[in-house]
Design a protein around this motif. Structure first.
Motif, mmCIF file in Angstrom:
data_model
loop_
_atom_site.group_PDB
_atom_site.id
_atom_site.type_symbol
_atom_site.label_atom_id
_atom_site.label_comp_id
_atom_site.label_asym_id
_atom_site.label_seq_id
_atom_site.Cartn_x
_atom_site.Cartn_y
_atom_site.Cartn_z
ATOM 1 N N CYS A 276 24.286 131.394 27.660
ATOM 2 C CA CYS A 276 24.934 131.376 28.281
ATOM 3 C C CYS A 276 25.836 132.323 29.479
ATOM 4 O O CYS A 276 26.469 133.024 28.855
ATOM 5 N N CYS A 278 28.392 133.092 31.870
ATOM 6 C CA CYS A 278 29.266 131.927 31.766
ATOM 7 C C CYS A 278 30.758 133.676 31.333
ATOM 8 O O CYS A 278 30.204 133.542 30.246
ATOM 9 N N CYS A 281 31.118 132.626 27.811
ATOM 10 C CA CYS A 281 29.915 132.908 26.562
ATOM 11 C C CYS A 281 29.993 134.280 26.400
ATOM 12 O O CYS A 281 28.900 134.527 25.137
ATOM 13 N N HIS A 313 33.768 126.774 31.924
ATOM 14 C CA HIS A 313 31.895 127.099 30.810
ATOM 15 C C HIS A 313 31.440 125.650 31.695
ATOM 16 O O HIS A 313 29.988 126.249 32.203
#
Ligand code: GUN
Ligand code: ZN
Length: 350
Positions: A276, A278, A281, A313
């Motif tokens: 991920c 984001c 993460c 997230h």
């Protein structure tokens, strides 16, 4: 496009700057809530909701009727508007189409929703048809009351319950009003079992509604429903789901929803979602925070920052899901996108 919900002019726990970092282009505010607090006078004084919440990007406001009917058991509807008791002092109040638009003019939202007469998804009988025709009459009153049609785009809302004939009639009537965009209402709430019926309602509407205007599925927010609705021709969505479920420790990932409150995450030092991008993460070495599942497990439901992490997230997940859908459509690879989405969800490895 997915619009995260900032009911009280804030996405619970995250700052406007963080929302911009996620490259969110538009969020949703609620007329009903902002009309009660800070109130119309404060909104007029500060110059609208963009300034009030330091958000220069787009805002869509829902008109208030749905919130009252879903939040206040005591709301009653007449031709004039929605009657309800003030949550502050219990005094009787009335939200009319004109008042909703006046509030939305003070808010200065980029997209203004008409006041509609909403019935629960599973309602049957004459009440569904009554609500459908009343929503059409209320759209006419909203259009007549709207002071800034050049800067604030008003959207009609299709009602008609699960009756295909009513949906069709409503689409035809709403299209005559030629609003800049059209929403499909009455899909939200009720049990999950209805999802098949909801898919039918979306399909019936998108088949008729003009493809060159935004078609907005109100209150639709599970990843599967977004992907299916895009496939059916819908363009715009909102839902409290990604932000609300974060506060219960749930991380939305491409392999499904993980409840990080579960004990076995206490020793899981991997990211919330592998790969991920984001800010939560992403590893430290790539400029992210490198937050682990174990850390979120430790914090969530006890320390508010745990919910903030998952909110970021989850909102990133929904925005990215729709970004990839857009890119796939542009690249003429949408069927592959749908296939990959469902194969990750059902066949993937958590
Ligand atoms: N949010 C979710 N569904 C609806 C709806 O049918 N009408 C309005 N105004 N808002 C909604
Ligand atoms: Zn993430």
């Amino acid at each position: 496009m997915f619009m995260p919900v900032a009911t009280q002019a804030s996405l619970k726990g995250i700052t406007p700057e963080q929302l911009e970092q996620l490259d969110c282009k538009i969020c949703l505010n609620n007329t009903y809530h902002l009309g009660l607090k800070p109130g119309q006078e404060a909104l007029d004084t500060v110059g609208g909701a963009h300034k009030f919440q330091s958000w220069n990007r787009n805002i869509l406001t829902d008109s208030g009727g749905f919130q009252m009917v879903s939040l206040l058991k005591l709301a009653t509807i007449t031709e004039e508007g929605v009657n309800f008791l003030s949550p502050h002092d219990g005094s009787p109040m009335l939200l009319t189409p004109e008042h909703s638009i006046s509030l939305q003019n003070s808010i200065g939202s980029d997209i203004v929703m008409q006041l509609d007469d909403v019935v629960a998804t599973l309602t049957k009988g004459p009440r569904v048809e009554e609500a459908m025709w009343r929503s059409i009459r209320w759209l006419d009153r909203c259009i007549a009351a709207h002071k800034n049609p050049d800067t604030q785009n008003i959207f009609a809302i299709i009602q008609g319950g699960l009756d295909p004939e009513l949906r069709k009639k409503c689409c035809e009537e709403m299209m005559k009003r030629d609003t800049p965009g059209i929403a499909i209402g009455g899909l939200s709430g009720g049990e999950d079992k209805e999802s098949y019926c909801k898919v039918n309602s979306v399909d019936q509407c998108t088949e008729i509604l003009p493809a060159n205007k935004p078609r907005y599925c109100m209150g639709v927010g599970y990843a599967e429903d977004l992907v299916v609705s895009v496939a059916l021709g819908a363009d715009l969505f909102d839902c409290v789901y990604p932000t609300r479920t974060a506060r219960f420790g749930n991380a939305i990932t491409k392999y499904g929803v993980l409840n990080l409150q579960k004990r076995h995450y206490a020793y899981d030092f991997g990211p919330v979602e592998e790969g991920c991008k984001c800010p939560i993460c992403k590893p430290k070495s790539e400029g992210g925070l490198g937050i682990t599942r174990a850390y979120v497990h430790h914090l969530v439901t006890k320390e508010t920052v745990g919910a903030h992490f998952l909110t970021l997230h989850n909102v990133h997940y929904q925005l990215e899901l729709m970004r990839q859908a857009r890119q796939a459509i542009i690249a003429d690879k949408f069927p592959e996108y749908v296939h990959q989405f469902f194969s990750d969800l059902h066949g993937g490895d958590k």
